[in-house]
Design an enzyme around this catalytic site. Structure first.
Site, PDB file in Angstrom:
ATOM      1  N   TYR A  16      -9.856  -1.181   9.764  1.00 40.12           N
ATOM      2  CA  TYR A  16      -9.722  -0.452  11.128  1.00 40.12           C
ATOM      3  C   TYR A  16     -10.028  -1.162  12.371  1.00 40.12           C
ATOM      4  O   TYR A  16      -9.523  -0.753  13.241  1.00 40.12           O
ATOM      5  CB  TYR A  16     -10.830   0.970  10.968  1.00 40.12           C
ATOM      6  CG  TYR A  16     -10.488   1.812  10.028  1.00 40.12           C
ATOM      7  CD1 TYR A  16      -9.446   1.757   8.957  1.00 40.12           C
ATOM      8  CD2 TYR A  16     -11.206   2.933   9.996  1.00 40.12           C
ATOM      9  CE1 TYR A  16      -9.356   2.727   8.226  1.00 40.12           C
ATOM     10  CE2 TYR A  16     -11.233   4.068   8.928  1.00 40.12           C
ATOM     11  CZ  TYR A  16      -9.939   3.715   8.183  1.00 40.12           C
ATOM     12  OH  TYR A  16      -9.844   4.734   6.923  1.00 40.12           O
ATOM     13  N   LYS A  18     -13.984  -2.852  -4.109  1.00 37.49           N
ATOM     14  CA  LYS A  18     -12.605  -2.910  -4.795  1.00 37.49           C
ATOM     15  C   LYS A  18     -12.750  -4.637  -5.172  1.00 37.49           C
ATOM     16  O   LYS A  18     -11.606  -5.305  -4.793  1.00 37.49           O
ATOM     17  CB  LYS A  18     -11.632  -2.585  -3.844  1.00 37.49           C
ATOM     18  CG  LYS A  18     -10.238  -2.372  -4.887  1.00 37.49           C
ATOM     19  CD  LYS A  18      -9.935  -1.290  -5.806  1.00 37.49           C
ATOM     20  CE  LYS A  18      -8.646  -1.364  -6.334  1.00 37.49           C
ATOM     21  NZ  LYS A  18      -8.617  -0.668  -7.726  1.00 37.49           N
ATOM     22  N   ASP A  65     -11.753   3.366  -6.877  1.00 35.46           N
ATOM     23  CA  ASP A  65     -10.849   4.376  -7.607  1.00 35.46           C
ATOM     24  C   ASP A  65     -11.592   5.151  -8.572  1.00 35.46           C
ATOM     25  O   ASP A  65     -11.462   6.335  -8.802  1.00 35.46           O
ATOM     26  CB  ASP A  65      -9.696   3.661  -8.392  1.00 35.46           C
ATOM     27  CG  ASP A  65     -10.037   2.250  -8.894  1.00 35.46           C
ATOM     28  OD1 ASP A  65     -11.075   1.784  -8.707  1.00 35.46           O
ATOM     29  OD2 ASP A  65      -9.098   1.888  -9.689  1.00 35.46           O
ATOM     30  N   ASP A 109     -14.225   6.367   4.594  1.00 36.16           N
ATOM     31  CA  ASP A 109     -13.702   7.448   5.229  1.00 36.16           C
ATOM     32  C   ASP A 109     -13.004   8.370   4.321  1.00 36.16           C
ATOM     33  O   ASP A 109     -13.108   9.653   4.522  1.00 36.16           O
ATOM     34  CB  ASP A 109     -12.269   6.787   6.165  1.00 36.16           C
ATOM     35  CG  ASP A 109     -11.816   7.787   7.156  1.00 36.16           C
ATOM     36  OD1 ASP A 109     -11.969   8.781   7.110  1.00 36.16           O
ATOM     37  OD2 ASP A 109     -10.753   7.034   7.648  1.00 36.16           O
ATOM     38  N   ASP A 148     -14.821  12.433   2.993  1.00 37.32           N
ATOM     39  CA  ASP A 148     -13.891  13.354   2.857  1.00 37.32           C
ATOM     40  C   ASP A 148     -14.047  14.227   1.719  1.00 37.32           C
ATOM     41  O   ASP A 148     -14.020  15.691   1.460  1.00 37.32           O
ATOM     42  CB  ASP A 148     -12.536  13.458   3.428  1.00 37.32           C
ATOM     43  CG  ASP A 148     -12.453  13.611   5.058  1.00 37.32           C
ATOM     44  OD1 ASP A 148     -13.640  13.508   5.869  1.00 37.32           O
ATOM     45  OD2 ASP A 148     -11.486  14.017   5.713  1.00 37.32           O
TER      46      ASP A 148
END
Ligand code: NAD
Length: 362
Positions: free
Chosen positions: A135, A190, A222, A246, A250
């Site tokens: 980001y 990851k 994942d 992020d 959620d």
């Protein structure tokens, strides 16, 4: 103590008003000063984060933030879009640690899309690194590809990067938080594909050696996304990077039934923090008086605990929210058969009444 109150756009003004009402009734000694942010600030000053708003945020002990954004600003140049205000505040205040608790209240077990037995008693804490990763990484932009699958074609690119101190400090935040809970940390990465996250994993492992009393495990993002819906109660503290955090936070939010219930805190190294609900400005329901203000009210409780050193006042808010839910009041997002549907203002009033009643009865 000073609190900067930044309601923002959409339902931001409605839900922050309820949180301010709750803070007022606690009768604590602090000053609150409001300022425009997001689309509202763009309309008034031509910028989503005007100098005056940033100055107020910097000189305050904490920022109580609503939400920003509306589809109508989607065509503006990126630096002028309302969402840039949050990125600007995070960057300027150095808010690198984002805390998102996902707690399933007993009374809301049926509001979750998961089976009650998977979700009852859920209490996990997602800690997201907030000022690094893809980001903020440079360079980024658009250009003509010189290699790849389509040389000569137009392409876009971002940069994923983390430095050692960035990973070390967020890892420490997670281990310290775990020490106050059930002493377990899951670091999500990851590492099998991304060099940045192999680096992340190595450093979290190193820092973990300083905390032999805390159990550390690692999980690919994942798999973490899958385990969060399969067996969410297996997690306690989850620490991860900006982008994975992020998405996972959620997902965790929805486990608890509604994004309207989830508070968040973003802190810097001196415990100055920005407190906001995990949801956005919900333009679809803005102005209708139906938004759930509890995530913002619970964010105010986190603010009292983390930045303003008022843990008892925070407990009073959290206990009042439980009482209100136990009494059967629900905004539309958490409503179910047999409960009473109320609007934003009535929900705020009910929390105020629950606090006042407890104060009177001792
Ligand atoms: P959103 O979180 O605003 O809304 C998603 C859904 O959840 C909508 O159906 C909405 O009605 C519902 N919802 C959200 N909060 C609720 C509440 N308190 N009570 C009841 N229902 C609630 O996400 P979105 O629709 O993707 O984005 C809307 C705008 O918000 C966009 O401009 C986006 O960029 C912005 N946004 C801002 C923030 C922030 O300010 N921190 C975060 C996310 C999105």
């Amino acid at each position: 103590m000073k609190i900067a109150v930044l309601p923002g756009d959409g339902i931001g003004t409605e839900i922050v008003a309820e949180a301010v009402k709750v803070l007022d009734v606690l009768d604590l000694k602090f000053e609150m000063e409001s300022a425009l942010v997001g689309g509202a600030a763009y309309e008034a000053h031509g910028h989503p984060l005007p100098e005056s708003t940033l100055k107020l945020a910097k000189e305050s002990d904490a920022v109580l933030f609503g939400a920003v954004g509306d589809w109508k600003y989607d065509k503006l140049d990126r630096p002028l879009r309302p969402e840039q205000a949050i990125l600007g505040l995070r960057k300027n205040l150095g808010l690198f640690a984002n805390f998102r608790p996902a707690i399933c209240y007993e009374q809301l077990v049926d509001a979750s899309s998961l089976k009650p037995e998977l979700i009852a008693g859920l209490d996990i804490l997602i800690i997201r690194e907030l000022t690094g990763d893809i980001y903020f990484g440079q360079p980024r932009g658009r250009r003509t590809a010189v290699d790849g699958h389509f040389p000569g074609a137009e392409e876009a690119f971002d940069t994923m990067r983390y430095s050692r101190p960035e990973v070390e400090r967020i890892a420490r935040v997670a281990f310290e938080a775990a020490r106050k809970r059930s002493k377990r940390v899951t670091s999500v990465d990851k590492a099998n594909v991304l060099e940045t996250f192999q680096f992340w994993k190595d450093i979290v492992t190193e820092v973990g050696k300083e905390y032999p009393d805390v159990e550390l495990d690692h999980m690919y993002v994942d798999n973490a996304a899958m385990q969060l819906v399969k067996a969410p109660k297996k997690f306690d503290v989850v620490v991860t990077g900006n982008m994975f955090g992020d998405i996972l936070s959620d997902e965790a939010a929805m486990l608890t039934g509604s994004i309207g219930m989830l508070p968040s805190a973003s802190l810097n190294s001196s415990n100055q923090g920005l407190y906001e609900p995990s949801h956005g400005s919900a333009p679809d329901i803005a102005g209708k008086g139906v938004a759930n203000p509890l995530a913002t009210i619970l964010s105010a409780a986190m603010m009292l605990r983390f930045s303003l050193n008022q843990p008892e006042a925070a407990d009073r808010i959290e206990s009042a929210v439980k009482d209100v839910l136990a009494s059967g009041l629900r905004t539309g997002d958490i409503w179910s058969e047999g409960t009473k549907r109320v609007g934003t203002r009535e929900m705020g009033d009910a929390v105020v009444a629950a606090i006042t009643k407890k104060t009177i009865t001792g």
